[in-house]
Design an enzyme around this catalytic site. Structure first.
Site, mmCIF file in Angstrom:
data_model
loop_
_atom_site.group_PDB
_atom_site.id
_atom_site.type_symbol
_atom_site.label_atom_id
_atom_site.label_comp_id
_atom_site.label_asym_id
_atom_site.label_seq_id
_atom_site.Cartn_x
_atom_site.Cartn_y
_atom_site.Cartn_z
ATOM 1 N N ASP A 51 0.827 -1.206 0.000
ATOM 2 C CA ASP A 51 0.000 0.000 0.000
ATOM 3 C C ASP A 51 0.865 1.260 0.000
ATOM 4 O O ASP A 51 2.094 1.201 -0.113
ATOM 5 C CB ASP A 51 -1.004 -0.028 1.156
ATOM 6 C CG ASP A 51 -0.385 0.284 2.517
ATOM 7 O OD1 ASP A 51 0.860 0.354 2.626
ATOM 8 O OD2 ASP A 51 -1.150 0.454 3.493
ATOM 9 N N THR A 53 1.795 3.257 2.210
ATOM 10 C CA THR A 53 2.721 3.514 3.321
ATOM 11 C C THR A 53 4.093 2.900 3.082
ATOM 12 O O THR A 53 5.000 3.112 3.890
ATOM 13 C CB THR A 53 2.160 2.958 4.642
ATOM 14 O OG1 THR A 53 2.144 1.520 4.582
ATOM 15 C CG2 THR A 53 0.763 3.480 4.929
ATOM 16 N N ARG A 54 4.260 2.129 2.020
ATOM 17 C CA ARG A 54 5.520 1.438 1.750
ATOM 18 C C ARG A 54 6.208 2.030 0.523
ATOM 19 O O ARG A 54 5.563 2.581 -0.361
ATOM 20 C CB ARG A 54 5.273 -0.061 1.543
ATOM 21 C CG ARG A 54 4.657 -0.756 2.761
ATOM 22 C CD ARG A 54 5.608 -0.724 3.957
ATOM 23 N NE ARG A 54 5.092 -1.456 5.107
ATOM 24 C CZ ARG A 54 4.556 -0.897 6.176
ATOM 25 N NH1 ARG A 54 4.390 0.426 6.235
ATOM 26 N NH2 ARG A 54 4.147 -1.632 7.199
ATOM 27 N N HIS A 88 -4.424 -0.890 7.441
ATOM 28 C CA HIS A 88 -4.347 0.540 7.113
ATOM 29 C C HIS A 88 -5.604 0.980 6.364
ATOM 30 O O HIS A 88 -6.392 0.155 5.920
ATOM 31 C CB HIS A 88 -3.123 0.825 6.245
ATOM 32 C CG HIS A 88 -1.834 0.423 6.879
ATOM 33 N ND1 HIS A 88 -0.674 0.218 6.158
ATOM 34 C CD2 HIS A 88 -1.511 0.176 8.178
ATOM 35 C CE1 HIS A 88 0.306 -0.133 6.978
ATOM 36 N NE2 HIS A 88 -0.177 -0.167 8.199
ATOM 37 N N HIS A 154 12.558 -4.579 9.929
ATOM 38 C CA HIS A 154 11.324 -4.148 10.584
ATOM 39 C C HIS A 154 11.525 -4.241 12.090
ATOM 40 O O HIS A 154 12.064 -5.222 12.586
ATOM 41 C CB HIS A 154 10.152 -5.027 10.144
ATOM 42 C CG HIS A 154 8.811 -4.532 10.594
ATOM 43 N ND1 HIS A 154 8.366 -4.707 11.887
ATOM 44 C CD2 HIS A 154 7.833 -3.863 9.930
ATOM 45 C CE1 HIS A 154 7.146 -4.176 11.995
ATOM 46 N NE2 HIS A 154 6.804 -3.660 10.829
ATOM 47 N N LYS A 164 5.048 -11.460 5.043
ATOM 48 C CA LYS A 164 4.334 -10.274 5.508
ATOM 49 C C LYS A 164 3.392 -9.706 4.437
ATOM 50 O O LYS A 164 2.434 -9.010 4.753
ATOM 51 C CB LYS A 164 5.359 -9.226 5.945
ATOM 52 C CG LYS A 164 4.872 -8.244 6.986
ATOM 53 C CD LYS A 164 6.049 -7.479 7.577
ATOM 54 C CE LYS A 164 5.569 -6.470 8.618
ATOM 55 N NZ LYS A 164 4.806 -5.366 8.029
ATOM 56 N N HIS A 180 -0.185 -9.396 16.472
ATOM 57 C CA HIS A 180 0.534 -8.195 16.920
ATOM 58 C C HIS A 180 0.230 -7.851 18.382
ATOM 59 O O HIS A 180 0.353 -6.700 18.772
ATOM 60 C CB HIS A 180 0.131 -6.999 16.054
ATOM 61 C CG HIS A 180 0.712 -6.991 14.677
ATOM 62 N ND1 HIS A 180 0.959 -8.127 13.947
ATOM 63 C CD2 HIS A 180 1.082 -5.950 13.878
ATOM 64 C CE1 HIS A 180 1.442 -7.785 12.758
ATOM 65 N NE2 HIS A 180 1.535 -6.484 12.703
#
Length: 235
Positions: A51, A53-54, A88, A154, A164, A180
């Site tokens: 997405d 954010t990467r 997200h 990470h 992931k 998580h």
């Protein structure tokens, strides 16, 4: 001054021909037959991408991948691009255009993952820790699953990339939150650069294996200019 140490990655030059190296990796993967031999005209294909954010260079690798798949016999109407949001927020049409190029968005089925929509998810199993694994239905039911992404350290999952892309990428919010949780993130091995021995990463791998059918992974590494430095494909 004197109170802080800044650790910077060693600079690695970008590949001289990113596209050619990318296509070479698809034809010469690790521990799997070449992607050229895994594509059938009748296949329903689901391609997961990172997405917004990467830093993954989706605007480059996704068009290269789509061109190759169609050259090898895939039908455009059978291809779905699935935005691996994890938990997200979904991307807007304008953001998808920026991420994937307007041409791709106009000509292919481009969807955001829905981690909170039960009808968009299917249960694929239960982990050793007793966590139910719910994954995006389109991904699980695809004849050919392709997961793209990029690799970097990470701070609690060890490394991004690899499994992931599936968990949390296209997993249910419930599955992600259980993986998580505070107990797992608090484990001493849930840290930078640790995969095996890291309970969080190991469960991600377990989830990915449960969801995998005919799966093909494509990951890249990048320098600080978002130039591709290596391409890894296969199992």
């Amino acid at each position: 001054d004197g109170c802080t140490t800044v650790i910077r990655p060693k600079h690695v030059e970008g590949l001289p021909d990113e596209r050619s190296t990318f296509l070479h990796a698809l034809a010469n993967p690790t521990a799997l037959p070449p992607l050229t031999k895994r594509v059938h005209p009748s296949d329903k294909i689901c391609i997961v991408h990172s997405d917004i954010t990467r830093a993954t260079p989706n605007e480059r690798i996704i068009p290269w991948l789509l061109e190759a798949l169609e050259r090898w016999g895939a039908k455009r109407e059978n291809i779905t691009l699935l935005n691996g949001l994890g938990t997200h927020r979904p991307q807007s049409p304008e953001e998808l255009d920026k991420m994937l190029t307007p041409r791709v968005v106009a000509n292919y089925r481009c969807l955001n993952h829905e981690p909170r929509n039960p009808s968009a998810l299917t249960k694929v199993g239960v982990t050793r820790r007793g966590h139910a694994v719910w994954i995006n239905r389109r991904f699980v039911e695809a004849d050919l699953q392709i997961v793209t992404g990029f690799i970097e350290p990470h701070f609690f999952a060890g490394f991004s990339g690899g499994p992931k892309g599936i968990m949390p990428g296209v997993a249910a919010e419930e599955t992600v939150m259980r993986n998580h949780d505070a107990q797992v993130i608090g484990h001493p091995n849930a840290t930078w650069g640790v995969t095996f021995g890291n309970p969080l990463w190991e469960e991600m791998l377990e989830c990915a294996r449960m969801a995998a059918g005919r799966l093909f992974l494509i990951n890249v590494t990048l320098n600080d200019s978002r130039q591709i430095t290596r391409v890894f494909a296969g199992d």
